[in-house]
Scaffold this motif. Structure first.
Motif, PDB file in Angstrom:
ATOM      1  N   GLU A 165      52.286  54.568  53.841  1.00  0.00           N
ATOM      2  CA  GLU A 165      52.122  54.780  52.407  1.00  0.00           C
ATOM      3  C   GLU A 165      50.633  54.704  52.053  1.00  0.00           C
ATOM      4  O   GLU A 165      49.884  53.959  52.688  1.00  0.00           O
ATOM      5  N   TRP A 170      58.194  57.167  53.296  1.00  0.00           N
ATOM      6  CA  TRP A 170      57.471  56.449  54.353  1.00  0.00           C
ATOM      7  C   TRP A 170      58.458  55.963  55.399  1.00  0.00           C
ATOM      8  O   TRP A 170      59.389  55.225  55.082  1.00  0.00           O
ATOM      9  N   ARG A 171      58.243  56.373  56.625  1.00  0.00           N
ATOM     10  CA  ARG A 171      59.087  55.940  57.737  1.00  0.00           C
ATOM     11  C   ARG A 171      58.150  55.500  58.858  1.00  0.00           C
ATOM     12  O   ARG A 171      57.537  56.329  59.540  1.00  0.00           O
ATOM     13  N   GLU A 192      58.728  54.207  61.720  1.00  0.00           N
ATOM     14  CA  GLU A 192      59.190  54.462  63.082  1.00  0.00           C
ATOM     15  C   GLU A 192      59.176  55.962  63.375  1.00  0.00           C
ATOM     16  O   GLU A 192      59.824  56.761  62.685  1.00  0.00           O
ATOM     17  N   THR A 229      60.488  57.691  65.767  1.00  0.00           N
ATOM     18  CA  THR A 229      61.789  58.258  66.132  1.00  0.00           C
ATOM     19  C   THR A 229      62.563  58.657  64.876  1.00  0.00           C
ATOM     20  O   THR A 229      63.243  59.692  64.851  1.00  0.00           O
ATOM     21  N   ILE A 230      62.456  57.841  63.839  1.00  0.00           N
ATOM     22  CA  ILE A 230      63.171  58.146  62.599  1.00  0.00           C
ATOM     23  C   ILE A 230      62.560  59.385  61.935  1.00  0.00           C
ATOM     24  O   ILE A 230      63.292  60.261  61.440  1.00  0.00           O
ATOM     25  N   SER A 288      63.786  62.273  63.811  1.00  0.00           N
ATOM     26  CA  SER A 288      65.229  62.453  63.579  1.00  0.00           C
ATOM     27  C   SER A 288      65.489  63.084  62.220  1.00  0.00           C
ATOM     28  O   SER A 288      66.450  63.850  62.058  1.00  0.00           O
ATOM     29  N   MET A 289      64.672  62.753  61.243  1.00  0.00           N
ATOM     30  CA  MET A 289      64.878  63.304  59.899  1.00  0.00           C
ATOM     31  C   MET A 289      64.728  64.827  59.877  1.00  0.00           C
ATOM     32  O   MET A 289      65.351  65.519  59.080  1.00  0.00           O
ATOM     33  N   LYS A 325      65.443  66.691  62.587  1.00  0.00           N
ATOM     34  CA  LYS A 325      66.603  67.191  63.338  1.00  0.00           C
ATOM     35  C   LYS A 325      67.869  67.189  62.481  1.00  0.00           C
ATOM     36  O   LYS A 325      68.746  68.031  62.637  1.00  0.00           O
ATOM     37  N   THR A 326      67.988  66.219  61.564  1.00  0.00           N
ATOM     38  CA  THR A 326      69.191  66.152  60.731  1.00  0.00           C
ATOM     39  C   THR A 326      69.046  66.931  59.429  1.00  0.00           C
ATOM     40  O   THR A 326      69.992  66.998  58.639  1.00  0.00           O
ATOM     41  N   GLU A 337      67.045  66.078  56.978  1.00  0.00           N
ATOM     42  CA  GLU A 337      66.698  65.197  55.857  1.00  0.00           C
ATOM     43  C   GLU A 337      65.251  65.373  55.416  1.00  0.00           C
ATOM     44  O   GLU A 337      64.888  64.986  54.303  1.00  0.00           O
TER      45      GLU A 337
END
Lengths: 305, 506
Positions: free
Chosen positions: B41, B221-222, B224, B226-227, B230-231, B233-234, B236
């Motif tokens: 952030e 704000w993520r 990690e 990997t997250i 992943s966002m 890939k999904t 999001e």
């Protein structure tokens, strides 16, 4: 009981005051926030202006005196990182933390008590071995690994759940499961052990000989007598959920107090560290009070003593 | 059956034609929203603090803009809120302000607004991040309604490039306090912020330039990686920053970009044995940069021998630094030892763990590599605050002999934001004290054009030959985008991502 609780409150507040003093001085030993908030090649003048602006140019005893005076007005100062009052930064994270912890603990108890009781009712049976294996597994799996694998399997591969955030009720599933992971395993074992001991007591055997069913014995009589160790461990784990849950915050971007505190330490946000320790301290004191009251409700001997 | 008169038929055909034309016309207003998954952030949303990565990625070129802009490929200075500029004398510049520009709060952009923004950033009491980019006192005054005069205490030939980092806030911004609701002239206005969770930007209808395609951008704000991956890939998120190589494998929409950051070692030159050139050369020869970059940095870096990238005018073409040669390193170590240099003195390798992902492991490997040459190296892992007294004067000069790990990022296009800081005797991060080098740096600062580039190249070559700094790897970033949008990473992507460059995929 009242005398006990007031003594407990006094000692808790003294302990909290001691922790606050230690945190104040330890935080300042980690270095000036100016080196973090200003560019690496910032001039001496900029550093001095920064320290002057936030009061870090004052001698430490003077800063401490000011801090103590402000604490009595519940003013912890301004957050350097969040640029808002530190108390607001911390308190805004508490409702989500408490809600998540409450849901996770309720589900933990709902799972651990029946599982532990069933295992205790059938010691060394297949059910017992399966439940023991489950509880050992959940208590041993690293929660960070579980959280990430959960995202990869349930979100990325199966598309069932969101990866993170709080967009819907579905986004609660992985954070709650991660938070429950260790407590479920530990509590199941505690319930099993306590119930085994109680079920082997003479009065239970006597009641059994009189024809009471195991189910009635276990859930009406034995469970209440086995409650004390369960309450103790559940209280301890609930405290961990309130002041911790850093993994859940970091992986799932859950706006909890754990992440606020970790960010504050990394960002040398002294005001938030102090406000966070104070608020979490109060929360833990209240939780211990609650545990004491539940003790008293579960065991009349404690009320009388 | 419906009967139509000739005029009725004509009107119907006209209406149908108009309808088709309307449907086929490109959208005139922004539409749709995107989500950007970011690792950190912003620490501040004030325009005067947006020279740091986390702040600039959200604000620069989106909410706030400067008088000039650097070209992301060449580093050349181009017009933005100023249409032209000139230097009537060597200490002042006149900038003509672009007409018809308004801030998001409706205030028109004029010379007074520009002077306000520049002088606010230069106020030392406000401790703006951008202030340190200006080596000499700089002030702005109103020359006429649409012309602003910027005066520097010392000549500054690259002021138009430097001013590209002073983003201009509305004159209604508090003058002596940081703002938490930035108001600029950019294509997006600051629509809202949920601290710790997200920032939302919305397309600004009154933007002076080409209207952006995306109506709303939501930054989340993520921490990690990997997250973040992943966002994408999904579905999001539409853009995810700072993705490790292994997370991007098999992803069609992965883009690698140069960050302009360089990971380097700074030898403590003031004390033996690092005051000896043979010792520094031995250390440089002992580091296997290719292995570090490929194995430990997961290909997020490429071996380099230079402190700056091709974008900067001090870049020396084709220079790759001292090659890895352990036998040569051992020979140099033995030669220095035979000459009486205290090569057995333990050297502290100050490893800053937050430089990049895996920085600590890379430092451990460097420790082992240097020890193989014969040196005794102890590792000290620190975060930014712990690193500071080892890095900055005056504390850095009194520390035990050490090798400092650090990184440097210069996207200004000019060597003046690199070499004086690291090689000049007055540089806060420098441990060099060389009068000849100081004179060369002073001369380079006053030169312009090709003379300036040549002067910085000469300084850089001298520094590399003397191993005053030991560059290890040029850092690269990785970005993932969703199938819904199109975005081409460029030389500035690491520090600023212009939402107006993001398009809907057809």
């Amino acid at each position: 009981m009242l005398k006990f609780l007031s003594l407990r409150l006094t000692t808790s507040l003294i302990a909290l005051a001691g922790v606050m003093v230690i945190v104040f001085f330890l935080a300042r030993l980690t270095g000036s926030p100016a080196t973090l908030y200003l560019p690496a090649d910032a001039s001496v003048e900029m550093m001095e202006a920064f320290n002057r602006q936030f009061g870090y140019d004052q001698p430490i005893p003077q800063q401490f005196a000011q801090f103590v005076g402000n604490v009595f007005r519940l003013d912890f100062g301004q957050s350097l990182y969040q640029q808002r009052p530190a108390a607001v930064a911390v308190l805004s994270a508490m409702p989500q933390t408490i809600l998540l912890a409450a849901v996770a603990m309720a589900l933990t108890l709902l799972a651990a008590i029946p599982l532990g009781t069933v295992a205790a009712l059938h010691p060394h049976s297949v059910q017992d071995r399966l439940i023991t294996l489950f509880s050992l597994l959940t208590a041993s799996i690293p929660d960070f690994w579980f959280a990430l694998v959960g995202v990869l399997v349930l979100s990325v591969n199966l598309g069932l759940l969101p990866t993170s955030g709080q967009a819907s009720l579905l986004s609660w599933i992985l954070p709650v499961a991660t938070l429950m992971l260790h407590p479920v395993g530990v509590l199941t074992q505690v319930v099993r052990g306590a119930m085994l001991e109680t079920l082997n007591a003479g009065y239970v055997q006597n009641a059994r000989a009189r024809g009471y069913s195991w189910k009635r014995l276990a859930f009406r009589h034995a469970l209440r007598n086995a409650a004390l160790p369960i309450i103790t461990v559940a209280g301890d784990r609930a405290g961990g959920m309130v002041n911790g849950a850093v993994i859940v915050s970091a992986v799932f971007a859950w706006p909890g107090i754990g992440q606020v505190l970790v960010d504050a330490v990394y960002n040398r946000d002294f005001a938030v560290i102090q406000a966070g320790v104070f608020v979490v301290g109060i929360a833990v004191i209240l939780l211990n009070f609650l545990v004491d009251l539940i003790y008293a409700a579960a065991d009349p001997r404690i009320r009388i003593s | 059956m419906i009967n139509l008169s000739k005029s009725g038929l004509a009107w119907t055909l006209l209406a149908a034609q108009a309808g088709l034309a309307f449907a086929a016309a490109p959208a005139l207003t922004a539409e749709g929203s995107i989500v950007l998954a970011m690792p950190a952030e912003p620490t501040s949303v004030d325009a005067c603090d947006d020279s740091t990565r986390a702040n600039a990625r959200v604000l620069r070129g989106n909410v706030v803009e400067a008088l000039t802009r650097l070209d992301p490929q060449s580093g050349a200075v181009g017009p933005l809120l100023a249409t032209e500029w000139s230097s009537p004398d060597n200490k002042s510049w006149l900038f003509t302000i672009r007409p018809g520009v308004t801030f998001h709060d409706g205030t028109p952009l004029d010379a007074a607004a520009v002077a306000f923004g520049i002088n606010r950033s230069m106020n030392p009491d406000l401790t703006c991040q951008t202030l340190s980019l200006f080596p000499t006192k700089t002030t702005a005054t109103v020359e006429s309604d649409m012309v602003v005069r910027i005066t520097t205490e010392e000549p500054d030939p690259i002021l138009p490039a430097r001013i590209a980092y002073i983003d201009l806030p509305s004159p209604k911004t508090p003058e002596a306090a940081k703002s938490d609701t930035p108001i600029g002239t950019g294509p997006y206005r600051f629509a809202g912020r949920e601290i710790g969770q997200s920032i939302t930007l919305s397309a600004f209808d009154g933007y002076w330039g080409e209207a952006p395609e995306i109506a709303e951008a939501n930054y989340v704000w993520r921490a990690e990686a990997t997250i973040r991956a992943s966002m994408i890939k999904t579905g999001e998120a539409d853009i995810a920053y700072d993705i490790p190589t292994h997370e991007a494998e098999g992803q069609a929409n992965a883009q690698q970009y140069l960050t302009n950051g360089v990971f380097y070692l700074r030898p403590m030159l003031q004390k033996p044995p690092l005051d000896d050139l043979r010792v520094r050369q031995a250390i440089a020869s002992s580091i296997d940069k290719a292995t570090l970059a490929e194995v430990l940095m997961d290909n997020s870096g490429t071996p380099t021998g230079q402190l700056v990238t091709q974008l900067i005018n001090g870049y020396v073409p084709d220079y790759t630094g001292m090659p890895y040669d352990l036998e040569k390193a051992k020979a140099l170590f033995a030669e220095a030892k035979a000459a009486g240099v205290a090569v057995d003195t333990p050297i502290t390798l100050v490893a800053r763990t937050d430089l990049f992902s895996g920085a600590e492991e890379v430092s451990q490997a460097i420790q082992q590599m240097i020890q193989q040459a014969g040196f005794t190296v102890t590792l000290k892992s620190v975060d930014t605050v712990g690193w500071s007294p080892w890095a900055r004067k005056p504390d850095s000069l009194t520390q035990p002999v050490n090798l400092l790990t650090s990184s440097h990022n210069n996207i200004s296009g000019d060597g003046s934001l690199t070499f004086p800081n690291f090689l000049g005797s007055g540089g806060r991060l420098s441990v060099v004290d060389n009068a000849e080098l100081d004179a060369k740096l002073a001369a380079a600062a006053k030169a312009s054009g090709e003379d300036r580039a040549a002067a910085y190249r000469e300084i850089a070559q001298y520094a590399y030959d003397q191993e005053l700094v030991i560059p290890v790897a040029a850092l690269q970033g990785l970005l993932l985008t969703s199938d819904r949008i199109a975005y081409e990473a460029d030389g500035f992507t690491d520090i600023e991502l212009h939402l107006s460059d993001v398009k809907h995929k057809q």
